[in-house]
Motif scaffolding. Structure first.
Motif, PDB file in Angstrom:
ATOM      1  N   SER A  31       0.829  -1.203   0.000  1.00 35.52           N
ATOM      2  CA  SER A  31       0.000   0.000   0.000  1.00 35.52           C
ATOM      3  C   SER A  31       0.867   1.260   0.000  1.00 35.52           C
ATOM      4  O   SER A  31       0.536   2.254  -0.655  1.00 35.52           O
ATOM      5  N   MET A  71       2.153   1.890  -3.493  1.00 39.64           N
ATOM      6  CA  MET A  71       1.104   2.511  -4.305  1.00 39.64           C
ATOM      7  C   MET A  71       0.981   3.999  -4.006  1.00 39.64           C
ATOM      8  O   MET A  71       0.892   4.828  -4.915  1.00 39.64           O
ATOM      9  N   GLN A  72       1.012   4.343  -2.729  1.00 40.27           N
ATOM     10  CA  GLN A  72       0.918   5.751  -2.331  1.00 40.27           C
ATOM     11  C   GLN A  72       2.124   6.545  -2.822  1.00 40.27           C
ATOM     12  O   GLN A  72       1.998   7.714  -3.213  1.00 40.27           O
ATOM     13  N   GLU A 117       1.662   7.299  -6.457  1.00 41.85           N
ATOM     14  CA  GLU A 117       0.585   8.287  -6.562  1.00 41.85           C
ATOM     15  C   GLU A 117       1.099   9.688  -6.227  1.00 41.85           C
ATOM     16  O   GLU A 117       0.821  10.655  -6.944  1.00 41.85           O
ATOM     17  N   LYS A 118       1.844   9.806  -5.135  1.00 45.28           N
ATOM     18  CA  LYS A 118       2.356  11.105  -4.717  1.00 45.28           C
ATOM     19  C   LYS A 118       3.298  11.690  -5.768  1.00 45.28           C
ATOM     20  O   LYS A 118       3.227  12.892  -6.079  1.00 45.28           O
ATOM     21  N   ARG A 149       1.239  12.956  -8.755  1.00 40.38           N
ATOM     22  CA  ARG A 149       0.470  14.167  -8.440  1.00 40.38           C
ATOM     23  C   ARG A 149       1.388  15.385  -8.305  1.00 40.38           C
ATOM     24  O   ARG A 149       0.983  16.511  -8.622  1.00 40.38           O
ATOM     25  N   GLN A 179      -6.886  12.218 -11.926  1.00 41.64           N
ATOM     26  CA  GLN A 179      -7.612  11.024 -12.323  1.00 41.64           C
ATOM     27  C   GLN A 179      -8.073  11.073 -13.773  1.00 41.64           C
ATOM     28  O   GLN A 179      -8.196  10.028 -14.414  1.00 41.64           O
ATOM     29  N   LEU A 204      -5.384  -0.740  -5.260  1.00 44.06           N
ATOM     30  CA  LEU A 204      -4.805   0.316  -6.079  1.00 44.06           C
ATOM     31  C   LEU A 204      -5.769   1.481  -6.220  1.00 44.06           C
ATOM     32  O   LEU A 204      -5.365   2.651  -6.115  1.00 44.06           O
ATOM     33  N   GLN A 238      -5.718   3.274  -2.711  1.00 40.00           N
ATOM     34  CA  GLN A 238      -4.464   3.901  -2.301  1.00 40.00           C
ATOM     35  C   GLN A 238      -3.918   4.884  -3.332  1.00 40.00           C
ATOM     36  O   GLN A 238      -3.215   5.829  -2.970  1.00 40.00           O
ATOM     37  N   ALA A 239      -4.233   4.675  -4.592  1.00 37.04           N
ATOM     38  CA  ALA A 239      -3.633   5.487  -5.664  1.00 37.04           C
ATOM     39  C   ALA A 239      -4.629   5.674  -6.806  1.00 37.04           C
ATOM     40  O   ALA A 239      -4.441   5.160  -7.908  1.00 37.04           O
ATOM     41  N   SER A 242      -5.406   8.175  -8.820  1.00 36.99           N
ATOM     42  CA  SER A 242      -4.907   8.811 -10.040  1.00 36.99           C
ATOM     43  C   SER A 242      -4.013   7.856 -10.822  1.00 36.99           C
ATOM     44  O   SER A 242      -4.051   7.821 -12.056  1.00 36.99           O
ATOM     45  N   LEU A 243      -3.210   7.085 -10.115  1.00 37.83           N
ATOM     46  CA  LEU A 243      -2.356   6.092 -10.758  1.00 37.83           C
ATOM     47  C   LEU A 243      -3.200   5.010 -11.422  1.00 37.83           C
ATOM     48  O   LEU A 243      -2.925   4.601 -12.556  1.00 37.83           O
TER      49      LEU A 243
END
Length: 228
Positions: A127, A130-131, A134-135, A138, A144, A179, A182-183, A185-186
């Motif tokens: 997790s 995944m974060q 994502e970070k 962004r 998204q 996913l 946790q993410a 946009s990814l």
């Protein structure tokens, strides 16, 4: 023919290279890794410990190590971002993907998963990975409904994260919810990348061929057991 790709009859690390080759429109022949590994692995240029291996007809040389192959193709086909900072981040994304592969397979099968170990890894490490992706996305404008990992244009980083998490969630659908949570946009980016005309047909054919096969061997069987 532009390349020969040597890998096993599974997606795992090989799909990273294949996605990028299809994205850039290069022609290649896929051969079983046993044609080089292990007996002939010391006979190639700059030998690598394990597949994939990519033979480049243009330079008449074989390249080993997944990050080196991805970087080579990205430079050759202009799939690196423009700035030095973003190029560094692209390399980091590829290396991070490799770390996730290693962790998901417990150092490529050195240990097998049991339920308790897997749940701890899934909740704490996977997790967090995944974060992390994502970070990063962004920070470079990924949302998204638009954007890419490192700005306004597709790069090797987008191909790498799609190969990683797109394959993982296809082979183990229970992880798709992780996913998305946790993410988000990814997760949306991966869907957009997989729908690109150059990739959609390839992925459909590959997934029909492999089904849910992922990395092979005992470690895949242990993953199937803990993920139901």
């Amino acid at each position: 023919m532009d390349y020969r790709l040597y890998y096993w009859n599974i997606p795992f690390r090989g799909v990273f290279v294949e996605l990028l080759l299809h994205e850039v429109g290069a022609s290649y022949q896929r051969l079983d890794a046993s044609e080089i590994y292990p007996e002939k692995s010391l006979q190639i240029d700059s030998p690598g410990m394990a597949p994939p291996y990519l033979y480049d007809y243009g330079m008449q040389k074989t390249i080993a190590q997944l990050p080196a192959i991805m970087l080579h193709l990205a430079q050759k086909y202009d799939y690196l971002p423009r700035s030095a900072e973003e190029q560094t981040m692209a390399l980091k994304a590829i290396l991070d993907c490799g770390d996730v592969l290693m962790e998901v397979t417990r150092f490529y099968g050195l240990q097998m998963w049991d339920k308790a170990a897997w749940e701890t890894f899934r909740e704490r490490r996977l997790s967090r990975w995944m974060q992390l992706f994502e970070k990063t996305g962004r920070e470079y404008g990924l949302q998204q409904d638009r954007g890419f990992m490192l700005g306004n244009s597709i790069s090797v980083a987008d191909i790498a994260v799609t190969a990683l998490f797109g394959t993982l969630t296809h082979c183990y659908p229970a992880l798709a919810a992780d996913l998305n949570r946790q993410a988000p946009s990814l997760a949306a980016l991966i869907q957009r990348i997989e729908q690109r005309p150059a990739l959609a047909d390839f992925l459909a054919q590959q997934r029909q061929h492999y089904g849910r096969a992922y990395c092979g061997g005992d470690i895949e069987r242990s993953l199937q057991q803990v993920l139901g």
